[in-house]
Scaffold this active site. Sequence first.
Site, PDB file in Angstrom:
ATOM      1  N   GLU A 161       7.966  12.216  -4.979  1.00  0.00           N
ATOM      2  CA  GLU A 161       7.087  11.483  -5.882  1.00  0.00           C
ATOM      3  C   GLU A 161       7.352  11.899  -7.324  1.00  0.00           C
ATOM      4  O   GLU A 161       8.232  11.350  -7.964  1.00  0.00           O
ATOM      5  CB  GLU A 161       5.626  11.641  -5.445  1.00  0.00           C
TER       6      GLU A 161
HETATM    7  C1  HEC Z   1       5.587   7.731  -5.894  1.00  0.00           C
HETATM    8  C2  HEC Z   1       4.362   6.988  -5.886  1.00  0.00           C
HETATM    9  C3  HEC Z   1       3.077   7.743  -6.127  1.00  0.00           C
HETATM   10  C4  HEC Z   1       2.739   8.502  -7.214  1.00  0.00           C
HETATM   11  C5  HEC Z   1       3.594   8.863  -8.419  1.00  0.00           C
HETATM   12  C6  HEC Z   1       1.358   8.880  -7.020  1.00  0.00           C
HETATM   13  N1  HEC Z   1       0.887   8.367  -5.847  1.00  0.00           N
HETATM   14 FE1  HEC Z   1      -1.003   8.464  -5.160  1.00  0.00          FE
HETATM   15  N2  HEC Z   1      -0.419   7.691  -3.394  1.00  0.00           N
HETATM   16  C7  HEC Z   1       0.862   7.289  -3.099  1.00  0.00           C
HETATM   17  C8  HEC Z   1       1.012   7.143  -1.661  1.00  0.00           C
HETATM   18  C9  HEC Z   1       2.264   6.711  -0.942  1.00  0.00           C
HETATM   19  C10 HEC Z   1      -0.230   7.478  -1.086  1.00  0.00           C
HETATM   20  C11 HEC Z   1      -0.530   7.621   0.404  1.00  0.00           C
HETATM   21  C12 HEC Z   1       0.147   8.947   0.779  1.00  0.00           C
HETATM   22  C13 HEC Z   1      -0.162   9.513   2.145  1.00  0.00           C
HETATM   23  O1  HEC Z   1      -1.117   9.107   2.785  1.00  0.00           O
HETATM   24  O2  HEC Z   1       0.566  10.412   2.570  1.00  0.00           O
HETATM   25  C14 HEC Z   1      -1.116   7.798  -2.214  1.00  0.00           C
HETATM   26  C15 HEC Z   1      -2.456   8.138  -2.076  1.00  0.00           C
HETATM   27  C16 HEC Z   1      -3.283   8.461  -3.143  1.00  0.00           C
HETATM   28  C17 HEC Z   1      -4.713   8.660  -3.054  1.00  0.00           C
HETATM   29  C18 HEC Z   1      -5.564   8.580  -1.800  1.00  0.00           C
HETATM   30  C19 HEC Z   1      -6.549   7.440  -1.800  1.00  0.00           C
HETATM   31  C20 HEC Z   1      -7.403   7.425  -0.566  1.00  0.00           C
HETATM   32  O3  HEC Z   1      -8.145   6.445  -0.366  1.00  0.00           O
HETATM   33  O4  HEC Z   1      -7.364   8.368   0.261  1.00  0.00           O
HETATM   34  C21 HEC Z   1      -5.151   8.985  -4.324  1.00  0.00           C
HETATM   35  C22 HEC Z   1      -6.568   9.276  -4.748  1.00  0.00           C
HETATM   36  C23 HEC Z   1      -3.982   9.019  -5.181  1.00  0.00           C
HETATM   37  N3  HEC Z   1      -2.874   8.668  -4.435  1.00  0.00           N
HETATM   38  C24 HEC Z   1      -3.991   9.416  -6.516  1.00  0.00           C
HETATM   39  C25 HEC Z   1      -2.817   9.755  -7.210  1.00  0.00           C
HETATM   40  C26 HEC Z   1      -2.785  10.560  -8.415  1.00  0.00           C
HETATM   41  C27 HEC Z   1      -3.982  11.165  -9.115  1.00  0.00           C
HETATM   42  C28 HEC Z   1      -1.472  10.648  -8.798  1.00  0.00           C
HETATM   43  C29 HEC Z   1      -0.884  11.386  -9.967  1.00  0.00           C
HETATM   44  C30 HEC Z   1      -1.141  12.815 -10.060  1.00  0.00           C
HETATM   45  C31 HEC Z   1      -0.706   9.897  -7.818  1.00  0.00           C
HETATM   46  N4  HEC Z   1      -1.557   9.397  -6.865  1.00  0.00           N
HETATM   47  C32 HEC Z   1       0.663   9.692  -7.884  1.00  0.00           C
HETATM   48  C33 HEC Z   1       1.856   7.054  -4.026  1.00  0.00           C
HETATM   49  C34 HEC Z   1       1.905   7.685  -5.263  1.00  0.00           C
END
Ligand code: HEC
Length: 379
Positions: A161
């Site tokens: 990521e």
């Molecule tokens: C490369 C793409 C990517 C980036 C950059 C990213 N995310 Fe995500 N995010 C995802 C993915 C894919 C998931 C699901 C991951 C899993 O379940 O393993 C996710 C899940 C989440 C969730 C969970 C929501 C829930 O309903 O449970 C949150 C909150 C979130 N991200 C916040 C953030 C924050 C804050 C950052 C920066 C610090 C960030 N993300 C950076 C791809 C990204």
Amino acid sequence: MVNSSNALVWLELVGRPSKFFVGLAMIAIVFMSGCQPDDDDVGQEVEWDTTPFVLSFPQHIVAPQLPLDNPLTVSKVELGRMLFHEPKLSGDGSMSCATCHLQSAAFTDTAKLSVGIRGLEGHRNAMSVFNMAWNDNGFFWDGRAELLRHQSLLPIQDSLEMDETLAGAAAKLSADVAYQHAFIRAFGDEEVTAERMALAMEQFMLTITSFNSKYDRYLSGMESLTESELRGLELFNTEYNEFFPEFSGADCQHCHGGPNFSNNQYMNNGLDEESDMTDIGRIAVTENPAHLGQFKVTSLRNIALTAPYMHDGRFNTLEEVIDHYNEGLHSSSTLDPALAATMSTGLMLTAQDKEDLINFLHTLTDERLAQETDYSSPF
Ligand code: HEC
Ligand code: HEC
């Protein structure tokens, strides 16, 4: 349910910060982010600001449980917003949280599997980020992060990521005068720590709300649903009945019930048989065999904006999703019993039923979410 008032009545958990104040803070940040560290605003007073941030939501929504040990303040929410949109949190400065969580798509992206730094493909579909304050049972598809403060530090360090160390991210922020000031306003001094970053990002995400859909306006008596949307709503809420097909519903509320259209649980909705489960879901976190193939029941608010669907983005359209529940379930030992009970006949939905359900799901789109400047990039 439907009351006669002609405006959405909004409740406030403490008292909403005035737009004027937020506006001032934003002007200040825009101004400061244009400054170089060496043309520091000598004489400008930057002070710790503990003004409470007050979350507002409509009357038909129950108050969320906000973390008592991280009380919302306007200055911490604003710092969290900067961090959420900050590419410096990634190893090569190319991506921020908002790169995968696009405001225009209810804070998710349009990729099947999200794409991280250097074009690397991740393992799962990005999740939407709104009404997080109403999520009280863990984060991520498998719930491996207990609170948003834990969740928010993981993508930064994930090699697929953002691929940055927490120390590296903190060092970059410490050298930036806009962050020196933002940390003073939020925490009283300019020390940048991972914990402070996490608490501020948690605060910002807790303030992203989405309760201004056609459905909410319908509940408040401001707007009516079409005949098809109303039928879809009824099918959504009516239980499956094998013996009386004409009275049988799609029973989506069984899992996607409540004001946020999620029961905040982890469940197996029949995507794969055991032998085909490449992603084992919640069991990887809990090691409880009953949790094999279970994933977070996501909110269906804004669902028309967040294709593709499911943890691996396998379905491109809502039609495909409905077909899955209607006739495509796969059996496994952990398949939810209510879904398993439908397998011999399927949900028996007609083409008209499917269309009505989808029309209803479209009433859950909140157009305001994409436009709300309080959530957009401050840069
Ligand atoms: C490369 C793409 C990517 C980036 C950059 C990213 N995310 Fe995500 N995010 C995802 C993915 C894919 C998931 C699901 C991951 C899993 O379940 O393993 C996710 C899940 C989440 C969730 C969970 C929501 C829930 O309903 O449970 C949150 C909150 C979130 N991200 C916040 C953030 C924050 C804050 C950052 C920066 C610090 C960030 N993300 C950076 C791809 C990204
Ligand atoms: C037994 C619980 C259960 C029932 C009943 C159920 N769902 Fe789901 N739903 C889930 C789970 C769990 C997921 C996430 C599964 C995954 O990605 O592995 C999900 C995911 C979805 C998604 C994709 C969400 C996203 O963010 O990608 C949609 C759309 C959806 N369901 C609609 C429906 C509709 C419409 C019905 C009724 C026909 C329904 N669901 C019935 C548990 C359920």
